[in-house]
Design a protein around this motif. Sequence first.
Motif, PDB file in Angstrom:
ATOM      1  N   ALA A 243       1.125  -1.750   7.807  1.00 17.36           N
ATOM      2  CA  ALA A 243      -0.031  -1.248   7.005  1.00 17.36           C
ATOM      3  C   ALA A 243       0.583   0.043   6.415  1.00 17.36           C
ATOM      4  CB  ALA A 243      -1.373  -1.190   7.395  1.00 17.36           C
ATOM      5  N   ASN A 244       0.543   0.388   5.058  1.00 18.96           N
ATOM      6  CA  ASN A 244       0.953   1.609   4.522  1.00 18.96           C
ATOM      7  C   ASN A 244      -0.008   1.989   3.364  1.00 18.96           C
ATOM      8  OD1 ASN A 244       3.313   1.675   5.759  1.00 18.96           O
ATOM      9  ND2 ASN A 244       4.322   0.197   4.330  1.00 18.96           N
ATOM     10  N   THR A 245      -0.404   3.551   3.366  1.00 22.88           N
ATOM     11  CA  THR A 245      -1.083   4.019   2.385  1.00 22.88           C
ATOM     12  C   THR A 245      -0.447   5.143   1.701  1.00 22.88           C
ATOM     13  OG1 THR A 245      -2.919   3.456   3.652  1.00 22.88           O
ATOM     14  CG2 THR A 245      -3.354   5.011   1.985  1.00 22.88           C
ATOM     15  N   SER A 246      -0.223   5.194   0.396  1.00 22.61           N
ATOM     16  CA  SER A 246       0.074   6.408  -0.463  1.00 22.61           C
ATOM     17  C   SER A 246      -0.842   6.707  -1.314  1.00 22.61           C
ATOM     18  CB  SER A 246       1.624   6.006  -0.835  1.00 22.61           C
ATOM     19  OG  SER A 246       1.256   5.201  -1.796  1.00 22.61           O
TER      20      SER A 246
ATOM     21  N   THR B  30      -6.003  10.820  -9.390  1.00 26.25           N
ATOM     22  CA  THR B  30      -5.649  10.390  -7.892  1.00 26.25           C
ATOM     23  C   THR B  30      -5.334   8.966  -8.093  1.00 26.25           C
ATOM     24  OG1 THR B  30      -7.324  11.985  -7.068  1.00 26.25           O
ATOM     25  CG2 THR B  30      -6.449  10.260  -5.456  1.00 26.25           C
ATOM     26  N   ARG B  31      -4.366   8.743  -7.163  1.00 27.05           N
ATOM     27  CA  ARG B  31      -3.593   7.264  -7.434  1.00 27.05           C
ATOM     28  C   ARG B  31      -3.511   7.137  -5.838  1.00 27.05           C
ATOM     29  NH1 ARG B  31       2.064   5.571  -9.595  1.00 27.05           N
ATOM     30  NH2 ARG B  31       2.273   6.490  -7.472  1.00 27.05           N
ATOM     31  N   LYS B  32      -4.178   6.046  -5.259  1.00 23.53           N
ATOM     32  CA  LYS B  32      -4.087   5.611  -3.918  1.00 23.53           C
ATOM     33  C   LYS B  32      -3.561   4.139  -3.905  1.00 23.53           C
ATOM     34  CE  LYS B  32      -6.258   6.804   0.328  1.00 23.53           C
ATOM     35  NZ  LYS B  32      -7.464   7.632   0.822  1.00 23.53           N
ATOM     36  N   GLU B  33      -2.620   3.997  -3.093  1.00 30.55           N
ATOM     37  CA  GLU B  33      -2.275   2.546  -2.812  1.00 30.55           C
ATOM     38  C   GLU B  33      -1.983   2.027  -1.371  1.00 30.55           C
ATOM     39  OE1 GLU B  33       1.520   2.049  -5.095  1.00 30.55           O
ATOM     40  OE2 GLU B  33       0.710   2.613  -6.817  1.00 30.55           O
ATOM     41  N   PHE B  34      -2.529   0.887  -1.296  1.00 32.36           N
ATOM     42  CA  PHE B  34      -2.503   0.344   0.041  1.00 32.36           C
ATOM     43  C   PHE B  34      -1.647  -0.900  -0.031  1.00 32.36           C
ATOM     44  CE2 PHE B  34      -6.591   2.262  -0.657  1.00 32.36           C
ATOM     45  CZ  PHE B  34      -6.950   3.058   0.413  1.00 32.36           C
ATOM     46  N   SER B  35      -1.039  -1.054   0.908  1.00 31.43           N
ATOM     47  CA  SER B  35      -0.347  -2.403   1.216  1.00 31.43           C
ATOM     48  C   SER B  35      -0.489  -2.615   2.553  1.00 31.43           C
ATOM     49  CB  SER B  35       1.344  -2.241   0.820  1.00 31.43           C
ATOM     50  OG  SER B  35       1.933  -1.313   1.824  1.00 31.43           O
ATOM     51  N   HIS B  36      -0.528  -4.034   2.921  1.00 31.31           N
ATOM     52  CA  HIS B  36      -0.737  -4.520   3.995  1.00 31.31           C
ATOM     53  C   HIS B  36       0.420  -5.828   4.168  1.00 31.31           C
ATOM     54  CE1 HIS B  36      -2.501  -5.529   8.130  1.00 31.31           C
ATOM     55  NE2 HIS B  36      -2.410  -6.806   7.512  1.00 31.31           N
ATOM     56  N   SER B  37       1.165  -5.888   5.225  1.00 34.10           N
ATOM     57  CA  SER B  37       2.124  -7.019   5.311  1.00 34.10           C
ATOM     58  C   SER B  37       1.892  -7.635   6.742  1.00 34.10           C
ATOM     59  CB  SER B  37       3.439  -6.919   4.821  1.00 34.10           C
ATOM     60  OG  SER B  37       4.007  -6.054   5.643  1.00 34.10           O
ATOM     61  N   SER B  38       1.941  -8.836   7.079  1.00 35.64           N
ATOM     62  CA  SER B  38       2.158  -9.456   8.100  1.00 35.64           C
ATOM     63  C   SER B  38       2.747 -10.706   8.420  1.00 35.64           C
ATOM     64  CB  SER B  38       0.693  -9.605   9.032  1.00 35.64           C
ATOM     65  OG  SER B  38      -0.108 -10.588   8.305  1.00 35.64           O
TER      66      SER B  38
END
Length: 144
Positions: A77-80, A90-98
């Motif tokens: 899981a990544n958050t930038s 404000t820009r907030k992006e989430f990514s989740h990979s599995s």
Amino acid sequence: MSLVKRNTRFGFPSLLDDLFLNDRLDVWGGQRAALPAANIKETEDDFQVSLAAPGFKKEDFNIDLEDDVLTISSTVANTSETKDEKERYTRKEFSHSSFSRAFSLPEDVKQDEISAAYTDGILTIVVPKNKEAQLSQKRTIAIS
């Protein structure tokens, strides 16, 4: 996201349909294609399982062995976040990979000597064969 697929003439999708009608933000479709490719090579001494997983760290992988099943999995899981007080945004992006891949192992392997290495985006797992088990499994069957 497109809820209804359109059938085109003669059942073939047209190039324009692919370019303009498909939802390019379809996250689930992109994740389905993200399953790492695996190669399995058998040599005289071992089995080698290679998984193409670039962009990961070796800490991201879980390798489990239970009931002769080798399972390779990962969850990342990544958050930038980007803030600019002057422009007031404000820009907030989430990514989740599995992913999870499971492989059934033959009975003639040395489970205690399985090793793994992650180099240049390739996870390689070496499963040594048990020579004694191979020799004891060979037998001659009499014809009656």
